[in-house]
Structure formats: structure tokens, C-alpha cells
Design a protein around this motif. Sequence first.
Motif, PDB file in Angstrom:
ATOM      1  N   PRO A 271      -0.045  34.921 -39.826  1.00  0.00           N
ATOM      2  CA  PRO A 271      -0.236  33.850 -38.841  1.00  0.00           C
ATOM      3  C   PRO A 271       0.651  32.661 -39.206  1.00  0.00           C
ATOM      4  O   PRO A 271       1.170  32.598 -40.323  1.00  0.00           O
ATOM      5  CB  PRO A 271      -1.710  33.481 -39.011  1.00  0.00           C
ATOM      6  CG  PRO A 271      -2.008  33.793 -40.445  1.00  0.00           C
ATOM      7  CD  PRO A 271      -1.138  34.980 -40.814  1.00  0.00           C
TER       8      PRO A 271
ATOM      9  N   LEU B  57      -5.974  29.719 -32.065  1.00  0.00           N
ATOM     10  CA  LEU B  57      -6.776  30.933 -31.942  1.00  0.00           C
ATOM     11  C   LEU B  57      -8.024  30.733 -32.797  1.00  0.00           C
ATOM     12  O   LEU B  57      -7.954  30.733 -34.028  1.00  0.00           O
ATOM     13  CB  LEU B  57      -5.994  32.158 -32.425  1.00  0.00           C
ATOM     14  CG  LEU B  57      -6.803  33.460 -32.452  1.00  0.00           C
ATOM     15  CD1 LEU B  57      -7.270  33.851 -31.055  1.00  0.00           C
ATOM     16  CD2 LEU B  57      -5.993  34.584 -33.083  1.00  0.00           C
TER      17      LEU B  57
ATOM     18  N   GLU C  69      -1.409  25.557 -29.702  1.00  0.00           N
ATOM     19  CA  GLU C  69      -2.549  26.322 -29.216  1.00  0.00           C
ATOM     20  C   GLU C  69      -3.279  26.883 -30.416  1.00  0.00           C
ATOM     21  O   GLU C  69      -2.653  27.243 -31.414  1.00  0.00           O
ATOM     22  CB  GLU C  69      -2.088  27.469 -28.321  1.00  0.00           C
ATOM     23  CG  GLU C  69      -1.632  26.997 -26.964  1.00  0.00           C
ATOM     24  CD  GLU C  69      -1.278  28.153 -26.034  1.00  0.00           C
ATOM     25  OE1 GLU C  69      -1.802  29.269 -26.230  1.00  0.00           O
ATOM     26  OE2 GLU C  69      -0.478  27.916 -25.112  1.00  0.00           O
TER      27      GLU C  69
ATOM     28  N   LYS D 154       0.429  32.845 -34.951  1.00  0.00           N
ATOM     29  CA  LYS D 154      -0.554  31.963 -34.307  1.00  0.00           C
ATOM     30  C   LYS D 154      -1.192  30.988 -35.296  1.00  0.00           C
ATOM     31  O   LYS D 154      -1.200  31.219 -36.504  1.00  0.00           O
ATOM     32  CB  LYS D 154      -1.646  32.806 -33.641  1.00  0.00           C
ATOM     33  CG  LYS D 154      -1.063  33.640 -32.512  1.00  0.00           C
ATOM     34  CD  LYS D 154      -2.122  34.428 -31.778  1.00  0.00           C
ATOM     35  CE  LYS D 154      -1.450  35.293 -30.713  1.00  0.00           C
ATOM     36  NZ  LYS D 154      -2.303  36.385 -30.276  1.00  0.00           N
TER      37      LYS D 154
END
Length: 179
Positions: free
Chosen positions: A119, A36, A34, A92
Motif C-alpha cells: 500500500p 481505504l 482517498e 492505496k
Amino acid sequence: MTGDIKEVLLSKAALEKRVQELGSQISKDFKGKEILMIGILRGAVIFMGDLARAIEIPVALDFMAVSSYGAASTSSGVVRILKDLDESVEGKHILIVEDIIDSGLTLQYLVENLKSRNPSSIRICTLLNKPSRRKTAVTVDYNGFDIPDEFVVGYGLDYAEKYRNLPFIGILKPEAYSE
Ligand code: IMP
Ligand code: MG
């Protein structure tokens, strides 16, 4: 508004085609993950909206607004955060989305700042790139177009907050600056 444009550098069709290509590439590279997407306000908003819809894997959207201290027309590299992210980026996969990279100083600051928040990864996507103006080494992972050293507006990019809604990228007439 279009009367202030000297030349259309990138047509609506050219932008659409390239954004689709970038979206496909990003979807492949991040497959199974996924993303961001972090849009840098305000110039990246229109590009980001189209790019997000060209990406076929799940994305979340967040935004930052920054301004550089000092002279208005050139970046000093000293950056102030006007609006920070709403969510944590820890763990992320970040994709920074920029309208244009000029000196690269804003982006260099942003990357360092975001790195310190742990991240999983940081990638950079810019619609436009002025390589001749670079003052610092930044690795651009996804680049829409290299352009010459001209002041451009449209598709999110402004001059004094004007022209952001033009559907193409154009070079502004010199008269439009002096008004
Ligand atoms: P820099 O890379 O730190 O020098 O600054 C990049 C920022 O300067 C971009 O996010 C734009 O807001 C602005 N900018 C640079 N060149 C142009 C241009 O040709 N038209 C509109 N804005 C520009
Ligand atoms: Mg601007």
C-alpha cells in the motif's frame, strides 16, 4: 441486557463527540487523498459506520476477519485470516479500523501482512486502547480513548457475541461472565 452492565464507562454522547473529533482529524490529515478503511470484523463495524460518516473526504470500505490461535481469552499473536479483503490495497492509503487494542498482537500481525501487499501508507485507528496490556510496540495514529484493564462491551464490542448493539461502552458485571 443493560442489567448486566456494572458501569457505563463511555456514554453515547461521549462516543459521538470523540468520533466526530477523530473524523475531523482524519479528514485534515488525508486532505486531497482517498482512504481505504479496513474494518476488522466484527467488533469494529459499528464504530466504522459512524467514523466513515464523520470523514469528509472520499473513503472506500473493506473488511477482514481474523482469529488468534490458542487460548480463547488471550491473544497468542498467531493469527489466522478468516476473511480476507475483497480488493487489492496496492498503492492505496490504508486506515485500519479496530474496536480495541489489547495486547496489540493481532494488530502487529495485520500491519506486517498488509505491508507486504505494497500500500502507499498504513495508519491505525482504534476506538479503545488498553495501554497497560500491551505486549508489543504498535504505533496507534488515532486513538479514541485509553481505558483501564476492564472487560468492556457495547458499541460493537461483545462478550460471547452479545451486547454489540448497546449504544454506549460499559463494564460487564462479573455475574454476566459465569452464566
Ligand atoms: P489483541 O490486541 O490482539 O490482544 O486483541 C484485541 C481483540 O481482543 C479485540 O479486537 C477484541 O475483539 C478483543 N478484546 C480485547 N479486550 C476486549 C474487551 O474488553 N471487550 C471485548 N473484546 C475485547
Ligand atoms: Mg470479540
